[in-house]
Design a protein around this motif. Structure first.
Motif, mmCIF file in Angstrom:
data_model
loop_
_atom_site.group_PDB
_atom_site.id
_atom_site.type_symbol
_atom_site.label_atom_id
_atom_site.label_comp_id
_atom_site.label_asym_id
_atom_site.label_seq_id
_atom_site.Cartn_x
_atom_site.Cartn_y
_atom_site.Cartn_z
ATOM 1 N N UNK A 1 0.825 -1.197 0.000
ATOM 2 C CA UNK A 1 0.000 0.000 0.000
ATOM 3 C C UNK A 1 0.866 1.257 0.000
ATOM 4 N N UNK A 2 1.919 1.248 0.821
ATOM 5 C CA UNK A 2 2.827 2.398 0.892
ATOM 6 C C UNK A 2 3.565 2.586 -0.430
ATOM 7 N N UNK A 3 4.018 1.463 -1.002
ATOM 8 C CA UNK A 3 4.732 1.535 -2.272
ATOM 9 C C UNK A 3 3.811 2.071 -3.367
ATOM 10 N N UNK A 4 2.579 1.558 -3.380
ATOM 11 C CA UNK A 4 1.621 2.001 -4.390
ATOM 12 C C UNK A 4 1.346 3.500 -4.273
ATOM 13 N N UNK A 5 1.213 3.972 -3.047
ATOM 14 C CA UNK A 5 0.928 5.395 -2.820
ATOM 15 C C UNK A 5 2.072 6.277 -3.294
ATOM 16 N N UNK A 6 3.284 5.961 -2.865
ATOM 17 C CA UNK A 6 4.406 6.843 -3.158
ATOM 18 C C UNK A 6 5.038 6.595 -4.534
ATOM 19 N N UNK A 7 4.629 5.529 -5.193
ATOM 20 C CA UNK A 7 5.099 5.311 -6.568
ATOM 21 C C UNK A 7 4.336 6.195 -7.548
ATOM 22 N N UNK A 8 3.273 6.826 -7.064
ATOM 23 C CA UNK A 8 2.458 7.704 -7.917
ATOM 24 C C UNK A 8 2.803 9.178 -7.718
ATOM 25 N N UNK A 9 3.744 9.450 -6.805
ATOM 26 C CA UNK A 9 4.125 10.838 -6.509
ATOM 27 C C UNK A 9 5.539 11.089 -7.015
ATOM 28 N N UNK A 10 5.645 11.923 -8.039
ATOM 29 C CA UNK A 10 6.961 12.232 -8.609
ATOM 30 C C UNK A 10 7.726 13.192 -7.705
ATOM 31 N N UNK B 1 9.617 8.632 -8.995
ATOM 32 C CA UNK B 1 8.709 8.728 -7.852
ATOM 33 C C UNK B 1 9.474 8.674 -6.530
ATOM 34 N N UNK B 2 8.802 9.071 -5.461
ATOM 35 C CA UNK B 2 9.388 8.977 -4.123
ATOM 36 C C UNK B 2 9.740 7.523 -3.811
ATOM 37 N N UNK B 3 8.855 6.605 -4.189
ATOM 38 C CA UNK B 3 9.084 5.179 -3.930
ATOM 39 C C UNK B 3 10.324 4.689 -4.655
ATOM 40 N N UNK B 4 10.451 5.037 -5.935
ATOM 41 C CA UNK B 4 11.591 4.565 -6.733
ATOM 42 C C UNK B 4 12.907 5.095 -6.185
ATOM 43 N N UNK B 5 12.934 6.357 -5.864
ATOM 44 C CA UNK B 5 14.154 6.968 -5.323
ATOM 45 C C UNK B 5 14.514 6.355 -3.970
ATOM 46 N N UNK C 1 10.744 13.443 2.054
ATOM 47 C CA UNK C 1 11.456 12.560 2.992
ATOM 48 C C UNK C 1 10.492 11.881 3.957
ATOM 49 N N UNK C 2 9.450 12.594 4.353
ATOM 50 C CA UNK C 2 8.456 12.009 5.258
ATOM 51 C C UNK C 2 7.806 10.786 4.611
ATOM 52 N N UNK C 3 7.479 10.896 3.339
ATOM 53 C CA UNK C 3 6.905 9.764 2.620
ATOM 54 C C UNK C 3 7.907 8.643 2.441
ATOM 55 N N UNK C 4 9.157 9.003 2.201
ATOM 56 C CA UNK C 4 10.217 8.021 2.042
ATOM 57 C C UNK C 4 10.405 7.206 3.314
ATOM 58 N N UNK C 5 10.392 7.883 4.455
ATOM 59 C CA UNK C 5 10.544 7.197 5.742
ATOM 60 C C UNK C 5 9.409 6.196 5.963
ATOM 61 N N UNK C 6 8.184 6.610 5.667
ATOM 62 C CA UNK C 6 7.033 5.731 5.858
ATOM 63 C C UNK C 6 7.147 4.481 4.994
#
Length: 233
Positions: free
Chosen positions: A31-40, A95-99, A195-200
């Motif tokens: 769920x976290x990966x899906x969320x942050x993979x959509x945010x560049x 995305x945040x997830x990819x990075x 960074x907050x999203x990355x930590x989560x």
């Protein structure tokens, strides 16, 4: 008879608890990966860009960043080939997830380059853990079938080796994530909100390793509870 049923149900209870923990941790990370993979990211750098940037800045020139053929969350660092293998989406997306995932895997490369203590310890336990994962069922099966305490103990020992490997893996994974967050902040690859999203996301990923260890411990407790109670009756 009542005692036997109690421990039998208790044994299955251990497995149910472990299964639920594993299921929820997997759901959380996906769920976290899906969320942050959509945010560049604002920087627009892809996972591959970030991985190469961090390696270059750390002076690690003998590690290659490649695109693997694996699926989602199959990203890994291979110390034998010295490659950071990123899944296609992580490799190419900004995305945040990819990075975050790319930085985490590079964190393992940095651990290897700096001879991080737990890496060496995990590598020593790894061969035994591989053998244990393949053969632990055999002595457990014959221990139950023949009511043989020695065979059963061997099976429990093999499962314990798996648990030890999983325990040693925890600091390795948490350290790689901490390194990733620190570098992403220091090199200003991500903004404070990013960074907050990355930590989560990285915390969610780390919990899957905790759940795996918990599952192994629950399996050990289940087998011990059922075997000991059967002999008691």
């Amino acid at each position: 008879m009542r005692s036997y049923l109690y421990f039998t149900y208790a044994g299955y209870g251990f497995i149910i608890i472990a299964g639920l923990a594993s299921m929820f941790s997997q759901m959380f990370v996906r769920s976290s990966y899906s969320k942050y993979s959509k945010i560049s990211t604002i920087s627009g750098k892809t996972g591959a860009d970030v991985a190469r940037q961090i390696l270059n800045n750390k002076g690690i020139n003998d590690v290659e960043v490649i695109q693997s053929r694996g699926g989602t969350l199959s990203d890994h660092y291979d110390p034998t080939k010295k490659v950071v293998a990123l899944s296609p989406k992580v490799y190419a997306d900004d995305s945040i997830a990819s990075v975050s995932v790319a930085a985490h895997e590079v964190g393992h490369a940095i651990q290897h380059a700096e001879s991080y203590g737990f890496i060496a310890l995990r590598n020593k336990v790894l061969p035994l853990a591989i053998i244990s994962s393949k053969f632990s069922f055999i002595p457990l099966f014959f221990g139950f079938m023949a009511d043989n305490q020695q065979m059963f103990n061997i099976g429990i020992l093999l499962l314990s080796i798996i648990a030890i490997f999983q325990l040693v893996t925890l600091p390795v994974e948490f350290d790689a994530s901490n390194r990733a967050i620190k570098i992403l902040r220091q090199e200003q690859i991500l903004t404070s909100s990013e960074l907050a999203g990355s930590k989560k996301m990285l915390t969610a990923a780390a919990l899957t390793y905790v759940a795996a260890l918990f599952g192994t411990i629950m399996s050990i407790l289940r087998y011990v509870a059922i075997f000991n109670n059967r002999n008691r009756d």
